[in-house]
Motif scaffolding. Structure first.
Motif, PDB file in Angstrom:
ATOM      1  N   THR A 179       0.760  -1.235   0.105  1.00 24.28           N
ATOM      2  CA  THR A 179      -0.044   0.052   0.140  1.00 24.28           C
ATOM      3  C   THR A 179       0.912   1.403   0.002  1.00 24.28           C
ATOM      4  O   THR A 179       1.852   1.373   0.819  1.00 24.28           O
ATOM      5  CB  THR A 179      -0.788   0.095   1.252  1.00 24.28           C
ATOM      6  N   SER A 180       0.538   2.109  -0.945  1.00 25.09           N
ATOM      7  CA  SER A 180       1.373   3.245  -0.996  1.00 25.09           C
ATOM      8  C   SER A 180       0.227   4.292  -1.547  1.00 25.09           C
ATOM      9  O   SER A 180      -0.580   4.218  -2.529  1.00 25.09           O
ATOM     10  CB  SER A 180       2.451   3.155  -1.875  1.00 25.09           C
ATOM     11  N   PHE A 181       0.331   5.519  -1.007  1.00 29.72           N
ATOM     12  CA  PHE A 181      -0.555   6.679  -1.384  1.00 29.72           C
ATOM     13  C   PHE A 181       0.282   7.832  -0.893  1.00 29.72           C
ATOM     14  O   PHE A 181       1.094   8.064  -0.238  1.00 29.72           O
ATOM     15  CB  PHE A 181      -1.761   6.618  -0.767  1.00 29.72           C
ATOM     16  N   ALA A 182      -0.355   8.983  -1.615  1.00 26.31           N
ATOM     17  CA  ALA A 182       0.289  10.484  -1.537  1.00 26.31           C
ATOM     18  C   ALA A 182      -0.398  11.321  -0.540  1.00 26.31           C
ATOM     19  O   ALA A 182      -1.782  11.298  -0.564  1.00 26.31           O
ATOM     20  CB  ALA A 182       0.431  11.003  -2.786  1.00 26.31           C
TER      21      ALA A 182
ATOM     22  N   ILE B 278       3.353  13.994  -1.240  1.00 30.39           N
ATOM     23  CA  ILE B 278       4.261  13.261  -0.895  1.00 30.39           C
ATOM     24  C   ILE B 278       3.830  11.607  -0.643  1.00 30.39           C
ATOM     25  O   ILE B 278       2.846  11.475   0.126  1.00 30.39           O
ATOM     26  CB  ILE B 278       4.782  13.714   0.768  1.00 30.39           C
ATOM     27  N   GLN B 279       4.775  10.759  -1.017  1.00 32.60           N
ATOM     28  CA  GLN B 279       4.350   9.124  -1.248  1.00 32.60           C
ATOM     29  C   GLN B 279       4.752   8.558   0.249  1.00 32.60           C
ATOM     30  O   GLN B 279       5.839   8.749   0.811  1.00 32.60           O
ATOM     31  CB  GLN B 279       4.968   8.673  -2.111  1.00 32.60           C
ATOM     32  N   ILE B 280       3.839   7.909   0.675  1.00 32.29           N
ATOM     33  CA  ILE B 280       3.883   7.187   2.012  1.00 32.29           C
ATOM     34  C   ILE B 280       3.761   5.516   1.654  1.00 32.29           C
ATOM     35  O   ILE B 280       3.017   5.523   0.910  1.00 32.29           O
ATOM     36  CB  ILE B 280       2.587   7.509   2.922  1.00 32.29           C
TER      37      ILE B 280
ATOM     38  N   ILE C 261      -5.266   7.344   7.799  1.00 30.79           N
ATOM     39  CA  ILE C 261      -5.336   7.176   9.227  1.00 30.79           C
ATOM     40  C   ILE C 261      -4.007   6.648   9.825  1.00 30.79           C
ATOM     41  O   ILE C 261      -3.688   5.712   9.118  1.00 30.79           O
ATOM     42  CB  ILE C 261      -6.489   6.143   9.878  1.00 30.79           C
ATOM     43  N   LEU C 262      -3.252   7.554  10.899  1.00 31.65           N
ATOM     44  CA  LEU C 262      -2.164   6.773  11.627  1.00 31.65           C
ATOM     45  C   LEU C 262      -2.712   6.004  12.667  1.00 31.65           C
ATOM     46  O   LEU C 262      -3.083   6.740  13.524  1.00 31.65           O
ATOM     47  CB  LEU C 262      -1.355   7.951  11.905  1.00 31.65           C
ATOM     48  N   LEU C 263      -2.659   4.790  12.417  1.00 32.74           N
ATOM     49  CA  LEU C 263      -3.098   4.004  13.677  1.00 32.74           C
ATOM     50  C   LEU C 263      -2.063   3.416  14.604  1.00 32.74           C
ATOM     51  O   LEU C 263      -1.465   2.582  14.164  1.00 32.74           O
ATOM     52  CB  LEU C 263      -3.917   2.732  13.123  1.00 32.74           C
ATOM     53  N   LYS C 264      -2.210   4.091  15.868  1.00 32.59           N
ATOM     54  CA  LYS C 264      -1.058   3.744  16.825  1.00 32.59           C
ATOM     55  C   LYS C 264      -1.202   2.455  17.377  1.00 32.59           C
ATOM     56  O   LYS C 264      -2.488   1.887  17.576  1.00 32.59           O
ATOM     57  CB  LYS C 264      -0.921   4.515  17.738  1.00 32.59           C
TER      58      LYS C 264
ATOM     59  N   GLU D 209      -8.712   2.738   2.813  1.00 32.02           N
ATOM     60  CA  GLU D 209      -7.486   1.737   2.802  1.00 32.02           C
ATOM     61  C   GLU D 209      -6.342   2.415   3.039  1.00 32.02           C
ATOM     62  O   GLU D 209      -5.257   1.818   3.030  1.00 32.02           O
ATOM     63  CB  GLU D 209      -7.576   1.358   1.292  1.00 32.02           C
ATOM     64  N   LYS D 210      -6.398   3.823   3.525  1.00 35.56           N
ATOM     65  CA  LYS D 210      -5.305   4.603   3.606  1.00 35.56           C
ATOM     66  C   LYS D 210      -4.896   4.321   5.062  1.00 35.56           C
ATOM     67  O   LYS D 210      -5.270   5.498   5.844  1.00 35.56           O
ATOM     68  CB  LYS D 210      -5.415   6.029   3.038  1.00 35.56           C
ATOM     69  N   VAL D 211      -4.318   3.377   5.339  1.00 31.87           N
ATOM     70  CA  VAL D 211      -4.167   3.316   7.016  1.00 31.87           C
ATOM     71  C   VAL D 211      -2.643   3.008   6.947  1.00 31.87           C
ATOM     72  O   VAL D 211      -1.745   2.376   6.317  1.00 31.87           O
ATOM     73  CB  VAL D 211      -4.858   1.978   7.403  1.00 31.87           C
ATOM     74  N   ILE D 212      -1.974   3.848   8.170  1.00 32.20           N
ATOM     75  CA  ILE D 212      -0.541   3.735   8.354  1.00 32.20           C
ATOM     76  C   ILE D 212      -0.356   3.122   9.830  1.00 32.20           C
ATOM     77  O   ILE D 212      -0.924   3.838  10.698  1.00 32.20           O
ATOM     78  CB  ILE D 212       0.254   5.050   8.112  1.00 32.20           C
ATOM     79  N   LEU D 213       0.249   2.182   9.943  1.00 33.27           N
ATOM     80  CA  LEU D 213       0.409   1.513  11.235  1.00 33.27           C
ATOM     81  C   LEU D 213       1.513   2.273  11.970  1.00 33.27           C
ATOM     82  O   LEU D 213       2.569   2.769  11.297  1.00 33.27           O
ATOM     83  CB  LEU D 213       0.704   0.146  11.188  1.00 33.27           C
ATOM     84  N   CYS D 214       1.589   2.410  13.406  1.00 35.98           N
ATOM     85  CA  CYS D 214       2.599   3.031  14.057  1.00 35.98           C
ATOM     86  C   CYS D 214       2.875   2.429  15.335  1.00 35.98           C
ATOM     87  O   CYS D 214       2.202   2.269  16.223  1.00 35.98           O
ATOM     88  CB  CYS D 214       2.190   4.394  14.376  1.00 35.98           C
ATOM     89  N   GLU D 215       3.979   1.829  15.318  1.00 36.23           N
ATOM     90  CA  GLU D 215       4.535   1.053  16.709  1.00 36.23           C
ATOM     91  C   GLU D 215       4.959   2.248  17.539  1.00 36.23           C
ATOM     92  O   GLU D 215       5.877   3.055  17.120  1.00 36.23           O
ATOM     93  CB  GLU D 215       5.502   0.072  16.202  1.00 36.23           C
ATOM     94  N   ARG D 216       4.543   2.243  18.572  1.00 37.19           N
ATOM     95  CA  ARG D 216       4.773   3.256  19.830  1.00 37.19           C
ATOM     96  C   ARG D 216       4.941   2.723  20.925  1.00 37.19           C
ATOM     97  O   ARG D 216       4.983   3.269  22.146  1.00 37.19           O
ATOM     98  CB  ARG D 216       3.619   4.111  19.852  1.00 37.19           C
TER      99      ARG D 216
END
Ligand code: PEP
Ligand code: MN
Length: 339
Positions: A75-78, A82-84, A198-201, A224-231
């Motif tokens: 999954t990659s989106f802008a 800016i591409q993530i 969504i930045l999902l911690k 579908e634009k979900v970014i996981l974040c390990e915290r």
């Protein structure tokens, strides 16, 4: 199991399929936006050939479906061009909380000077004590977005409650869901209906499986634009604020197509440990980092101990630049793991 529809499949057709599945005793969930339907894994899928609007059906062996690697490879989106995703690229930095115009504009100017494209800052803060500084609210969001606009940055800020959704969406480019809300399933479901990433911690007590299911809650609503974040996760040992789970980065990449970034600030709770864990996460394959910084860390109104000074952040950026050539190759995707 995910059932993929052909283009132009209409509501009557999907209703017909869902009725048929329910007559067989299976509950299914239609995700119209994605042109799919999620159903329990059927032993016999032959009857599906009767529905000529079905392109294919795929059985996915994990309970998380849409976040799985079996559903999608990458999954990659802008976000504002800016591409993530795909490789290590994005650094999100800024204070734990937006505190004042001076603080946030100074931070934005500093980030822009260092070619950082994303600014973070909390306006509604989840604090353990109700007597701690809990953020500037809407005024904080306004300051954050004004500073971001002036320096051409994208805004990452936390959504604490559904009642604040419209307000936060007015100012955020990426909506952060904090550790405490990772399991707020009703909130997650509603985030499926919006377009913004969504930045999902990771919940501080969440298993990897639960985290990916939380991502599925959002995705099965159509976003579908979900970014996981390990915290970091809680442990028995108070020596550090949390245990930063660096291993989860390649582990997630063997299970999920979603981008994963690392937040070593909350992961360690200590500015002295942040650079080491930031670099470790990057080398472990993270798609990006989220780092708390402050113009005057000792004066920060929240998370003072873990905030990097501008100087320390610049030193970290210099190290990251040195490491970049070593990590540009894609992660080996042959290893696959399902829990
Ligand atoms: C934050 O990013 O400031 C924050 C509150 O993070 P977490 O939800 O990971 O505790
Ligand atoms: Mn914080």
């Amino acid at each position: 199991m995910i059932i993929f529809f052909k283009a132009n499949t209409n509501n009557t057709q999907t209703a017909e399929l869902q009725l048929h599945l329910s007559q067989l005793g299976f509950e299914s969930q239609l995700v119209q936006k994605l042109g799919i339907c999620i159903a329990p894994a059927l032993l016999d899928t032959n009857f599906l050939t009767r529905f000529d609007f079905i392109e294919r059906a795929q059985i996915i062996s994990s309970n998380f479906q849409l976040s799985s690697l079996a559903y999608k490879k990458e999954t990659s989106f802008a976000v504002n061009d800016i591409q993530i995703g795909t490789h290590f690229a994005n650094i999100i930095a800024g204070p734990c909380s937006v505190e004042s115009e001076k603080q946030i504009f100074e931070t934005a100017a500093f980030l822009s000077k260092n070619n950082i494209k994303f600014i973070r800052g909390g306006a509604y803060k989840p604090r353990t004590s109700p007597y701690s500084f809990r953020g500037l609210g809407k005024d904080g969001l306004k300051l954050l977005s004004e500073a971001a606009k002036q320096y051409n940055l994208s805004v990452v800020t936390e959504l604490m409650d559904l009642s604040l959704l419209d307000e936060v969406l007015n100012y955020a480019d990426i909506v952060q869901i904090g550790s405490r809300n990772m399991a707020n399933f009703f909130l997650l479901g509603e985030l499926g209906k919006i377009e913004k990433p969504i930045l999902l911690k990771r919940g501080m007590q969440a298993k990897v499986n639960e985290w990916l299911l939380a991502a599925d809650y959002i995705m099965s609503g159509g976003n579908e634009k979900v970014i996981l974040c390990e915290r970091g996760i809680r442990s028995f040992d108070p020596a550090s604020r949390n245990v930063m789970d660096v291993a989860v980065i390649p582990l997630i990449q063997s299970m999920s197509h979603l981008p994963i970034i690392a937040d070593p600030s909350h992961g360690t709770g200590d500015a002295n440990l942040v650079p080491a864990l930031a670099k470790a996460s990057m080398v472990a394959g993270a798609n990006g980092l989220m780092i708390e910084i402050h113009p005057n860390p000792s004066k920060a109104l929240s998370d003072a101990k873990q905030a990097l000074s501008f100087k320390a952040f610049e030193n970290l950026l210099a190290d990251i630049d040195k490491l970049k050539p070593a990590i540009q190759k894609p992660i080996d995707a042959s290893y696959s793991f399902v829990v």
